[in-house]
Write an enzyme that holds these catalytic residues in place. Sequence first.
Site, short mmCIF file in Angstrom:
data_model
loop_
_atom_site.label_atom_id
_atom_site.label_comp_id
_atom_site.label_asym_id
_atom_site.label_seq_id
_atom_site.Cartn_x
_atom_site.Cartn_y
_atom_site.Cartn_z
N TYR A 1 0.84 -1.20 0.00
CA TYR A 1 0.00 0.00 0.00
C TYR A 1 0.87 1.24 0.00
O TYR A 1 2.09 1.18 0.20
CB TYR A 1 -0.97 0.01 1.19
CG TYR A 1 -0.34 0.36 2.52
CD1 TYR A 1 0.53 -0.51 3.17
CD2 TYR A 1 -0.61 1.58 3.14
CE1 TYR A 1 1.09 -0.18 4.39
CE2 TYR A 1 -0.05 1.92 4.36
CZ TYR A 1 0.79 1.03 4.99
OH TYR A 1 1.37 1.36 6.20
N ARG B 1 8.45 4.02 -4.80
CA ARG B 1 8.50 3.08 -3.66
C ARG B 1 7.48 1.95 -3.86
O ARG B 1 7.76 0.79 -3.57
CB ARG B 1 8.26 3.81 -2.34
CG ARG B 1 8.38 2.89 -1.13
CD ARG B 1 8.32 3.65 0.18
NE ARG B 1 7.02 4.23 0.41
CZ ARG B 1 6.71 5.04 1.41
NH1 ARG B 1 7.66 5.38 2.29
NH2 ARG B 1 5.51 5.52 1.56
N ARG C 1 -7.58 -20.56 -1.58
CA ARG C 1 -6.61 -20.36 -0.50
C ARG C 1 -5.53 -21.44 -0.50
O ARG C 1 -5.80 -22.63 -0.29
CB ARG C 1 -7.32 -20.36 0.86
CG ARG C 1 -6.40 -19.99 2.00
CD ARG C 1 -7.13 -19.81 3.31
NE ARG C 1 -6.21 -19.42 4.37
CZ ARG C 1 -5.46 -20.28 5.06
NH1 ARG C 1 -5.55 -21.57 4.83
NH2 ARG C 1 -4.63 -19.84 5.99
N LYS D 1 6.52 -1.89 1.90
CA LYS D 1 5.34 -1.29 2.53
C LYS D 1 4.16 -2.25 2.38
O LYS D 1 3.25 -2.03 1.58
CB LYS D 1 5.05 0.09 1.93
CG LYS D 1 4.15 0.94 2.83
CD LYS D 1 4.26 2.40 2.47
CE LYS D 1 3.24 3.27 3.18
NZ LYS D 1 3.24 3.21 4.63
N GLU E 1 11.72 2.80 14.44
CA GLU E 1 10.84 3.84 13.87
C GLU E 1 9.54 3.85 14.66
O GLU E 1 9.37 3.08 15.61
CB GLU E 1 10.60 3.60 12.38
CG GLU E 1 9.95 2.27 12.06
CD GLU E 1 9.78 2.01 10.56
OE1 GLU E 1 9.66 2.95 9.77
OE2 GLU E 1 9.76 0.82 10.20
N LEU F 1 10.98 1.40 7.23
CA LEU F 1 10.49 1.87 5.93
C LEU F 1 11.23 3.17 5.59
O LEU F 1 11.38 4.05 6.43
CB LEU F 1 8.98 2.15 6.01
CG LEU F 1 8.38 2.55 4.67
CD1 LEU F 1 8.22 1.33 3.77
CD2 LEU F 1 7.04 3.23 4.86
#
Length: 284
Positions: A33, A52, A100, A147, A180, A205
């Site tokens: 995302y 990114r 799945r 991310k 972070e 990140l």
Amino acid sequence: MPRVAYVNGRYLPHRQASIHIEDRGFQFADGVYEVIAITDGKLVDIKPHLDRLNRSLGELNIAWPVTRRAFGLILGEVIRRNRVSNGSIYLQITRGVAPRDFAYPEGLQPSLVIYARSTKKASVATASQGHAVVSQPDIRWKRCDIKTVSLLPAVLAKQAAAEEGVADAWFVDEDGIITEGTSSNAWIVTPKKEIITRQTDNLILSGITRQTILKLASGAGLTFTERPFSLEEAKQATEAFTSSSTALVKPVIEIDGTPVGDGQAGSITRQLIEHYLNYMDNPS
Ligand code: PDD
């Protein structure tokens, strides 16, 4: 005005915007995302965000769901349809829908969801309001540079902070080093007025806001170093702040109950807030 989201080729009211139960993002957090700030209807730092995103997709071997050019057009359309002047856009790409199974089949059509949110435009006064953080053990995986939507450690850490009555948590590794924030990069200012933020690697990140702040600090002649800093050093710092596309530059005024500096936004933090807000208005 109903809010409109983009889901796999269609613009839908939020109530009707949904994904398949066998979407791998839902079942395995198999997706990535981005969150991008919007100021005066424009996306802030769109190119580095999409770069990114491209890297995150590449690391997970997920294809772009549409071309990068089409992607830009859809982002603009979501902003337009929701009449967002200031706020943020959220976009998520998952590997797609499949029965799945942990291993994934080749050639899936990735899923794409995009929606936008309006917030009040930040001013120096509102952006300068600080908040407290608590430290939490960094129990995340070793690819925090991607991310991904796999955010459970951040959810639990932020919830623990909320239960202690504070706004956020800073992750601390096994050596006592701050990595972070739960959804932001962490910064301190030393008594010698040096701005410190941890170097980027696989354990954090690489924030787009972080990169921009480093450029702005350099342009303003402020001294900064990218190096590890410990929780103990942070508690002795004269200033601290976090950075992200939604929090922008956010003063941290207390860590684990210890006031940082005089317990208010410090002067270097305030300078960076001004520089960053100016930059949002006039990106260069
Ligand atoms: N989070 N570190 C982590 C773990 C993050 O999730 C984020 C952003 C950042 C800052 O990155 P940037 O400056 O590019 O926004 C650092 C977004 C805002 C979120 O999850 O909502």
